[in-house]
Design an enzyme around this catalytic site. Structure first.
Site, short mmCIF file in Angstrom:
data_model
loop_
_atom_site.label_atom_id
_atom_site.label_comp_id
_atom_site.label_asym_id
_atom_site.label_seq_id
_atom_site.Cartn_x
_atom_site.Cartn_y
_atom_site.Cartn_z
N HIS A 1 -3.93 -2.35 -6.68
CA HIS A 1 -3.47 -1.03 -7.08
C HIS A 1 -4.69 -0.17 -7.36
CE1 HIS A 1 0.62 -2.26 -7.24
NE2 HIS A 1 0.54 -2.94 -8.36
N ASP B 1 0.82 -1.22 0.00
CA ASP B 1 0.00 0.00 0.00
C ASP B 1 0.85 1.26 0.00
OD1 ASP B 1 -2.38 -1.66 0.34
OD2 ASP B 1 -1.72 -1.92 2.40
#
Length: 439
Positions: free
Chosen positions: A54, A26
């Site tokens: 993503h 992340d």
């Protein structure tokens, strides 16, 4: 910046750039991959499965990708799913259908990638429930990743190449599912329905399943630009991360070579993506975690919720000893620092610069890292304090436009890890990125 032309100007190697996450995932890899995909001919994913995510912001539109490489957003880009991936085809087809615009024409799947079935997800939930009763839950995404890699390691898994011949696939499928149902005492599983789904996948994908090793290496030899995107991140690596609170694949540089079948000498630039603070999803050690109003501030302002699970992420201060270790194991050449804008508004910002042993007071040697949970508990973070800034930096396009305290923060990180920070993220979109010169 065309990083491919810049990076190979004086280097007699292949035209290959790799993007790796340096923390627990992340970090914002998706945005820089999206930016660089504009210049690449081929974008490759080498590891993991639908547990990764993503989020790409293009204008006012968000694209959440779990299996497809980010290059799918560019019409001139070929996208490859690599050898070491585990692919849930229902998820893949959903992503392909959501994007539309003949996306399938630009996708190839490794014949060596393993197929992740619904039963793997059921087993994942069973295992996590059992572990939670003992207080040992890993906090997985329950996407079936670990169980699929387990069947791969046990040499009973089914690879994508088998799907090209459906009659042979059907025999392998029944044998695998019966084995797993017996092993985990699963009484109710609709094999016929799933087989019907896979017959559809067979018809759609049989010509997209190829020998990617040959394809990629021929492309490198013909001077195509290759962008490699990592899923998850270095500290989640099955061998080099904070075991057992890791994922089930190799997420670091070494995973690229088996995941895509390219020679290490063909790789000429490694970009490490670093978030300006630190986050983690699920269980596991986190020395700089802030279980207070600072952590809540970072979660809300940074919108720190998982792309895959929507779980709130644990938040804390940036950890430089961890980052230095990750630089070592990935041979990182340059850095993309992300989400600096999230720190705007904080009066004080802290950065962990050392680990101190709670008993002896000794500082941890730079470049080493205690990966086991019980080892990490022997240390406490040593912080350096920075003055914050109040200015909104999302419209800054040059580094010198940043507030002095923000520039000091960036330059301190760069000095500590002895690696140039080339990109600084100051907002969510492609345009919210400052590019600095580097040699």
């Amino acid at each position: 910046m065309n990083i491919f032309e810049h990076s190979i100007k004086n280097v007699d190697k292949g035209n290959v750039v790799a993007i790796v996450g340096t923390q627990w995932g992340d970090e914002g890899k998706g945005k820089i991959i999206d930016i660089l995909s504009k210049y690449s001919d081929i974008t490759c994913r080498f590891n993991g499965g639908g547990n990764a995510g993503h989020t790409i912001c293009v204008g006012n539109k968000k694209h959440a990708l779990h299996l497809l490489p980010c290059g799918v957003l560019y019409e001139n880009n070929i996208n490859i799913l690599g050898n070491c991936m585990v692919i849930h085809l229902k998820t893949l087809m959903k992503e392909i259908n959501n994007l539309g615009n003949n996306i399938l024409d630009r996708i190839y799947i490794s014949e060596k990638a393993h197929i992740l079935f619904d039963i793997h997800q059921e087993i994942d939930a069973i295992q996590e429930t059992r572990k939670s009763k003992d207080g040992n839950a890993i906090g997985t995404t329950k996407k079936g990743i670990g169980p699929c890699y387990s069947t791969k390691a046990s040499r009973i898994g089914i690879r994508m190449g088998s799907l090209r011949n459906f009659e042979n696939f059907k025999k392998l499928y029944i044998k695998l599912i019966d084995n797993l149902m017996d092993l985990y005492n699963i009484k109710d599983y609709n094999k016929e329905e799933e087989l019907n789904e896979f017959y559809t996948y067979h018809k759609i994908l049989k010509d997209k399943i190829i020998n990617i090793i040959s394809y990629i290496n021929k492309s490198i030899d013909s001077k195509k630009y290759i962008l490699i995107e990592g899923a998850n991140a270095a500290m989640l690596d099955i061998d080099l991360g904070t075991y057992p609170f890791v994922t089930s694949s190799s997420t670091t540089l070494g995973g690229i070579f088996s995941g895509l079948g390219i020679h290490h000498k063909k790789l000429n630039l490694v970009v490490g993506v670093v978030k300006s603070y630190l986050t983690r999803v699920g269980s596991g050690p986190f020395l700089t975690e802030q279980c207070n109003e600072i952590g809540e501030y970072l979660t809300k302002k940074g919108f720190e919720y998982g792309t895959t699970t929507n779980r709130p992420r644990r938040c804390g201060w940036l950890d430089l000893p961890m980052l230095f270790y990750v630089k070592y194991i990935n041979c990182i050449d340059i850095i993309n620092l992300t989400k600096l804008d999230v720190l705007s508004g904080l009066k004080e910002i802290y950065v962990c610069v050392d680990y101190k042993n709670k008993t002896t007071g000794e500082l941890l040697e730079r470049g080493s890292y205690p990966l086991e949970d019980e080892q990490l508990r022997e240390y406490e973070p040593v912080y350096e304090k920075f003055e914050g800034w109040d200015e909104d930096i999302t419209n800054c396009i040059e580094f010198d436009e940043l507030p002095e305290n923000a520039k000091k923060y960036v330059l301190t990180i760069e000095s500590y890890i002895k690696t140039p920070i080339v990109w600084v993220g100051v907002g969510p979109t492609r345009d919210n990125t400052i590019t600095r010169k580097f040699d």
